[in-house]
Scaffold this active site. Structure first.
Site, short mmCIF file in Angstrom:
data_model
loop_
_atom_site.label_atom_id
_atom_site.label_comp_id
_atom_site.label_asym_id
_atom_site.label_seq_id
_atom_site.Cartn_x
_atom_site.Cartn_y
_atom_site.Cartn_z
N GLN A 64 -10.07 -3.87 -3.17
CA GLN A 64 -11.35 -3.37 -2.67
C GLN A 64 -12.45 -3.59 -3.70
O GLN A 64 -13.56 -4.03 -3.37
CB GLN A 64 -11.24 -1.87 -2.35
N ARG A 67 0.88 -1.18 0.00
CA ARG A 67 0.00 0.00 0.00
C ARG A 67 0.91 1.21 0.00
O ARG A 67 1.71 1.41 0.92
CB ARG A 67 -0.92 0.01 1.22
N CYS A 104 -16.26 1.71 0.72
CA CYS A 104 -15.08 0.92 1.05
C CYS A 104 -14.66 1.09 2.51
O CYS A 104 -13.99 0.24 3.07
CB CYS A 104 -13.93 1.27 0.11
N ASP A 113 -17.09 7.32 -1.72
CA ASP A 113 -15.84 7.21 -0.95
C ASP A 113 -15.55 8.61 -0.40
O ASP A 113 -16.19 9.59 -0.81
CB ASP A 113 -14.72 6.71 -1.89
N HIS A 150 -7.46 0.84 -6.38
CA HIS A 150 -7.65 0.00 -5.20
C HIS A 150 -8.31 -1.31 -5.66
O HIS A 150 -9.48 -1.58 -5.37
CB HIS A 150 -8.53 0.75 -4.19
N ARG A 178 -13.58 -8.41 1.76
CA ARG A 178 -12.16 -8.13 1.53
C ARG A 178 -11.34 -9.39 1.82
O ARG A 178 -10.43 -9.75 1.08
CB ARG A 178 -11.67 -6.98 2.43
N1 NVA Z 1 -9.82 6.90 -1.36
C1 NVA Z 1 -9.45 6.47 -0.02
C2 NVA Z 1 -9.68 5.01 0.14
C3 NVA Z 1 -9.37 4.47 1.51
C4 NVA Z 1 -9.56 2.98 1.62
C5 NVA Z 1 -8.00 6.83 0.23
O1 NVA Z 1 -7.18 6.62 -0.68
O2 NVA Z 1 -7.68 7.32 1.31
N1 CP Z 2 -11.14 0.07 2.56
C1 CP Z 2 -9.86 -0.06 2.99
O1 CP Z 2 -8.95 -0.30 2.20
O2 CP Z 2 -9.70 0.09 4.33
P1 CP Z 2 -8.31 0.29 5.10
O3 CP Z 2 -7.77 1.62 4.68
O4 CP Z 2 -8.72 0.25 6.55
O5 CP Z 2 -7.40 -0.82 4.73
#
Ligand code: NVA
Ligand code: CP
Length: 300
Positions: free
Chosen positions: A132, A102, A259, A219, A129, A287
């Site tokens: 997800q 990540r 998500c 989101d 993502h 997930r």
């Molecule tokens: N768009 C959000 C998704 C978090 C799971 C982010 O990138 O922070």
């Molecule tokens: N939706 C998601 O990816 O959650 P986290 O940021 O908690 O991993």
């Protein structure tokens, strides 16, 4: 499947194959049927951003598959001190059987796969993502019975989630409508991909996008790494909140997905969120199952 770097790399058939395996693994998990497809294998997990779901579901998932995980944060590892990804890739490939990452730049994930010699799984970048969205598609199919021909609507930021939903939704035969303010549209690469499909619509009018939708998704307006833009974004996204007035335009049996984490009162009202909590938390659970399927497809 060698890696999961982005859904753009997959065919619709490959996505469906992952979902089928995820359904099977979910069934086996619920019925206590052992499935040690990755016995003794190690998943390395790199986190350069925060996580709750991804962190826990990958670690629990690899354990349920008979393997185990090693977690590396940016803080406390040489990654956070600037060791080049080319070197990290070649080192970790000698210790672990697969890497989940990540991070911010998609290029870092692509480079990890290019320079390393083990499967790489994208656990979120600024661009996409994919894990997800596999879980989202799994959840929609679970509740609706199929995906083809359904209308998926995303309202909000042209971010990693919107990008992956556009690609994943279109590849499995859904109609995809997205509403975002000008200046917050998906990147050109995604729009070029979507332009190949007649069943794609991009608008700045949430009411239009949500019309007759089977699935409504949103989101956060401010993603990880964009915290300094929060105020500006709150202004830009006023009018893009999923509320009951908006939901009234969708099909009567429409389901909402998020998500998580969610900001109630911003991108979604408390009322709509709680009315659809059963779908949203099944999505969170999925997930685990979807990622186990991805690990088996790439690492077994
Ligand atoms: N768009 C959000 C998704 C978090 C799971 C982010 O990138 O922070
Ligand atoms: N939706 C998601 O990816 O959650 P986290 O940021 O908690 O991993």
């Amino acid at each position: 499947m060698k890696h999961l770097l982005k859904l753009l790399d997959m065919t619709g058939e490959e996505i469906i194959e992952v979902l089928n395996l995820a359904d099977q693994l979910k069934y086996e998990t619920k019925h206590g049927i052992e499935h040690h497809h990755l016995k003794g294998k190690c998943l390395g997990m790199i986190f350069e951003k925060s996580s709750t779901r991804t962190r826990v579901s990958f670690e629990v998932g690899i354990n349920q598959l008979g393997g185990y995980a090693v977690v590396l944060g940016a803080q406390g590892s040489q990654i956070g001190r600037g060791e080049p990804v080319q070197d990290t890739a070649r080192v970790l490939s000698r210790y672990v059987d697969g890497i989940m990452i990540r991070t911010f730049a998609q290029q870092e994930v692509e480079d990890l796969a290019k320079f390393g010699s083990v499967p790489v799984i994208n656990g979120l970048t600024d661009f996409c993502h994919p894990c997800q969205v596999l879980a989202d598609l799994m959840t929609v199919r679970e509740f609706k019975g199929s995906l083809e021909g359904l209308k998926l609507c995303f309202i909000g930021d042209g971010n990693n989630m919107m990008n992956s939903l556009i690609v994943g939704g279109l590849k499995v035969g859904m109609t995809v409508a997205v509403a975002c303010p000008e200046g917050y549209r998906p990147p050109q690469e995604i729009l070029d991909f979507a332009a190949q499909y007649d069943c794609f619509e991009l608008t700045d009018d949430p009411m239009q996008a949500v019309k007759d939708a089977d699935v409504v998704i949103t989101d956060v307006w401010t993603s990880m790494g964009q915290e300094e833009e929060r105020k500006k974004r709150e202004e830009a996204f006023a009018g893009y909140c999923i509320n009951s007035k908006l939901m009234a335009q969708a099909k009567p049996d429409a389901m909402v997905q998020h998500c998580l984490p969610a900001h109630r009162g911003e991108e979604i009202t408390e009322e709509v969120f709680e009315a659809h909590a059963a779908y949203i938390f099944e999505e969170a659970e999925n997930r685990l199952h979807a990622q186990k399927a991805v690990m088996v497809k790439t690492m077994a």
